[in-house]
Design an enzyme around this catalytic site. Structure first.
Site, PDB file in Angstrom:
ATOM      1  N   CYS A 196       5.629  23.115  20.436  1.00  0.00           N
ATOM      2  CA  CYS A 196       6.433  21.917  20.742  1.00  0.00           C
ATOM      3  C   CYS A 196       5.531  20.772  21.220  1.00  0.00           C
ATOM      4  O   CYS A 196       4.440  20.985  21.747  1.00  0.00           O
ATOM      5  CB  CYS A 196       7.502  22.237  21.764  1.00  0.00           C
ATOM      6  SG  CYS A 196       6.959  23.299  23.093  1.00  0.00           S
TER       7      CYS A 196
ATOM      8  N   LYS B  51      15.760  33.155  21.658  1.00  0.00           N
ATOM      9  CA  LYS B  51      15.407  31.857  21.068  1.00  0.00           C
ATOM     10  C   LYS B  51      14.801  30.976  22.167  1.00  0.00           C
ATOM     11  O   LYS B  51      14.927  31.275  23.361  1.00  0.00           O
ATOM     12  CB  LYS B  51      16.610  31.200  20.419  1.00  0.00           C
ATOM     13  CG  LYS B  51      17.668  30.700  21.355  1.00  0.00           C
ATOM     14  CD  LYS B  51      18.594  29.711  20.649  1.00  0.00           C
ATOM     15  CE  LYS B  51      19.568  30.381  19.730  1.00  0.00           C
ATOM     16  NZ  LYS B  51      20.540  29.460  19.139  1.00  0.00           N
TER      17      LYS B  51
ATOM     18  N   SER C 274      12.059  35.458  17.998  1.00  0.00           N
ATOM     19  CA  SER C 274      12.769  34.330  18.613  1.00  0.00           C
ATOM     20  C   SER C 274      13.541  33.494  17.586  1.00  0.00           C
ATOM     21  O   SER C 274      13.012  33.120  16.539  1.00  0.00           O
ATOM     22  CB  SER C 274      11.722  33.445  19.299  1.00  0.00           C
ATOM     23  OG  SER C 274      12.319  32.311  19.842  1.00  0.00           O
TER      24      SER C 274
ATOM     25  N   GLY D 102       6.948  36.980   8.014  1.00  0.00           N
ATOM     26  CA  GLY D 102       7.299  37.534   6.710  1.00  0.00           C
ATOM     27  C   GLY D 102       7.395  39.037   6.632  1.00  0.00           C
ATOM     28  O   GLY D 102       7.209  39.613   5.562  1.00  0.00           O
TER      29      GLY D 102
ATOM     30  N   SER E   5      15.136  23.825  10.282  1.00  0.00           N
ATOM     31  CA  SER E   5      14.924  22.670  11.168  1.00  0.00           C
ATOM     32  C   SER E   5      16.037  22.690  12.223  1.00  0.00           C
ATOM     33  O   SER E   5      16.822  21.772  12.333  1.00  0.00           O
ATOM     34  CB  SER E   5      14.957  21.368  10.370  1.00  0.00           C
ATOM     35  OG  SER E   5      16.142  21.305   9.605  1.00  0.00           O
TER      36      SER E   5
ATOM     37  N   ASN F 132      11.583  33.321  25.315  1.00  0.00           N
ATOM     38  CA  ASN F 132      10.714  32.337  24.666  1.00  0.00           C
ATOM     39  C   ASN F 132      10.993  30.992  25.349  1.00  0.00           C
ATOM     40  O   ASN F 132      12.135  30.543  25.381  1.00  0.00           O
ATOM     41  CB  ASN F 132      11.049  32.313  23.170  1.00  0.00           C
ATOM     42  CG  ASN F 132      10.221  31.321  22.383  1.00  0.00           C
ATOM     43  OD1 ASN F 132      10.346  30.120  22.569  1.00  0.00           O
ATOM     44  ND2 ASN F 132       9.395  31.813  21.481  1.00  0.00           N
TER      45      ASN F 132
HETATM   46  C1  LIG Z   1      16.196  29.978  12.121  1.00  0.00           C
HETATM   47  C2  LIG Z   1      14.898  30.185  12.894  1.00  0.00           C
HETATM   48  C3  LIG Z   1      14.825  29.813  14.246  1.00  0.00           C
HETATM   49  C4  LIG Z   1      13.650  30.001  14.974  1.00  0.00           C
HETATM   50  N1  LIG Z   1      13.598  29.635  16.303  1.00  0.00           N
HETATM   51  C5  LIG Z   1      12.453  29.841  17.014  1.00  0.00           C
HETATM   52  C6  LIG Z   1      12.392  29.485  18.401  1.00  0.00           C
HETATM   53  O1  LIG Z   1      13.379  29.052  19.020  1.00  0.00           O
HETATM   54  N2  LIG Z   1      11.195  29.661  19.047  1.00  0.00           N
HETATM   55  C7  LIG Z   1      10.091  30.189  18.411  1.00  0.00           C
HETATM   56  O2  LIG Z   1       9.038  30.343  19.032  1.00  0.00           O
HETATM   57  N3  LIG Z   1      10.137  30.551  17.104  1.00  0.00           N
HETATM   58  C8  LIG Z   1      11.285  30.393  16.406  1.00  0.00           C
HETATM   59  N4  LIG Z   1      11.329  30.762  15.075  1.00  0.00           N
HETATM   60  C9  LIG Z   1      10.158  31.411  14.455  1.00  0.00           C
HETATM   61  C10 LIG Z   1      10.346  32.944  14.363  1.00  0.00           C
HETATM   62  O3  LIG Z   1      10.482  33.519  15.658  1.00  0.00           O
HETATM   63  C11 LIG Z   1       9.154  33.623  13.639  1.00  0.00           C
HETATM   64  O4  LIG Z   1       7.985  33.483  14.412  1.00  0.00           O
HETATM   65  C12 LIG Z   1       8.909  33.014  12.252  1.00  0.00           C
HETATM   66  O5  LIG Z   1      10.149  32.798  11.595  1.00  0.00           O
HETATM   67  C13 LIG Z   1       8.027  33.900  11.361  1.00  0.00           C
HETATM   68  O6  LIG Z   1       8.557  35.185  11.201  1.00  0.00           O
HETATM   69  P1  LIG Z   1       9.527  35.630   9.963  1.00  0.00           P
HETATM   70  O7  LIG Z   1       8.846  35.224   8.699  1.00  0.00           O
HETATM   71  O8  LIG Z   1       9.677  37.111  10.149  1.00  0.00           O
HETATM   72  O9  LIG Z   1      10.822  34.906  10.163  1.00  0.00           O
HETATM   73  C14 LIG Z   1      12.511  30.579  14.330  1.00  0.00           C
HETATM   74  C15 LIG Z   1      12.586  30.953  12.976  1.00  0.00           C
HETATM   75  C16 LIG Z   1      13.762  30.768  12.254  1.00  0.00           C
HETATM   76  C17 LIG Z   1      13.806  31.184  10.793  1.00  0.00           C
END
Ligand SMILES: Cc1cc2nc3c(=O)[nH]c(=O)nc-3n(C[C@H](O)[C@H](O)[C@H](O)COP(=O)(O)O)c2cc1C
Length: 283
Positions: free
Chosen positions: A127, A43, A20, A238, A68, A97
């Site tokens: 949230c 997202k 997401s 990660g 953020s 999501n």
């Molecule tokens: C730019 C960005 C936007 C994100 N937006 C959402 C979101 O809208 N809803 C959500 O549940 N997680 C969101 N996440 C979290 C990611 O879906 C993921 O769970 C988290 O980044 C850990 O995985 P990664 O290390 O592979 O990025 C976001 C992460 C990033 C970096």
């Protein structure tokens, strides 16, 4: 490890999902990458449009990314009218999501997505709950139990609760399972801080940390959760290589999500799938 899997009734061609918030709505990714995914997780979608936070919204750290974004999205109606039809045509199951300010908003989101062709919901409990003084749902296991129980009444399809890595995660996970969640996504980003020095003094940038820095932390959470719950676990944290994905599968996850890696390299999901395939052949 890269063949088709079933998660509480949801069949996926492979265990890799696009995480997401990290692939927009697919505009910037090659079609091949979107089609190769086992599932596409959108997202966060809220009932009403959200503008998100002012820039800067991203900051790099040595081994991670701090974001953020503030959950910017067009809101449910615009999403259904303008974006969902295009996502459904790509091929893989689409999971939405959802994020609500209170239980009612979550319920209205689930109702609004019924009968639209969406394959599943991912419930973002990181949230704040405005009815509980802004405390995140993820801090309140009994609140999550009630929320999931009520969602189950209006959404009989696939439903994964996306856990927050902070707060009483094991109690929340158990409450979600007992209330009927079909899976758990482990986990969201970690609250973190970056300090930027400017001529006018330090600037503090708070946000959620993702990327390689969080992998050992989230890997432990998945490992511990696998010993506490019976429903499938979807790992998120990660994953940059096939080896990272394999570590999560060995620790007890049934599927995994690729997020920050796709921001660094739009073709990362294809590479991760082929690396994982090679690793499983070598074993
Ligand atoms: C730019 C960005 C936007 C994100 N937006 C959402 C979101 O809208 N809803 C959500 O549940 N997680 C969101 N996440 C979290 C990611 O879906 C993921 O769970 C988290 O980044 C850990 O995985 P990664 O290390 O592979 O990025 C976001 C992460 C990033 C970096």
């Amino acid at each position: 490890m890269t063949g088709s899997i079933e998660l509480s009734g949801l069949r996926l061609a492979n265990p890799l999902m696009l995480a997401s918030g990290t692939w927009g709505f697919g505009e910037t990714l090659p079609g091949e990458v979107l089609r190769a995914a086992g599932a596409l997780v959108t997202k966060g979608i809220s009932l009403y449009p959200r503008e998100g936070n002012p820039p800067p919204r991203l900051a790099e750290t040595p081994c991670g990314l701090l974001n953020s974004i503030g959950l910017e999205n067009p809101g449910l109606e615009a999403f259904k009218a303008r974006i969902l039809p295009r996502l459904l045509k790509i091929g893989p199951p689409v999971m939405v999501n959802i994020l609500g300010e209170d239980e009612e908003e979550f319920l209205r989101l689930a109702e609004g997505l019924s009968g639209t062709g969406v394959a599943g919901l991912e419930v973002n409990i990181s949230c704040p709950n405005v009815r509980r003084g802004g405390m995140a749902f993820a801090y309140d296991p009994e609140g999550v139990r009630r929320l999931v129980g009520r969602l189950r009444e209006v959404w009989p399809g696939f439903l994964s609760v996306k856990l927050s890595p902070i707060g009483p995660i094991f109690e929340v996970a158990q409450a979600a399972e007992e209330a009927g969640a079909g899976a758990l996504t482990c986990a969201n980003t970690y609250p973190a801080l970056v300090v930027q020095k400017t001529p006018r003094g330090p600037r503090f940038h708070q946000g959620g940390l993702s990327g390689p820095a969080i992998k050992p932390l989230t890997l432990r959470l998945v490992y511990e959760l696998a010993r506490r719950v019976k429903i499938p676990l979807i790992a998120s944290g990660g994953i940059l290589s096939g080896r990272d994905a394999q570590d999560y599968l060995l620790a007890g996850a049934q599927a995994f999500q690729v997020g920050t890696a796709t921001l660094l390299d739009p073709e990362a999901p294809l590479r991760i799938l082929s690396e994982l395939d090679e690793l499983s052949r070598a074993d």
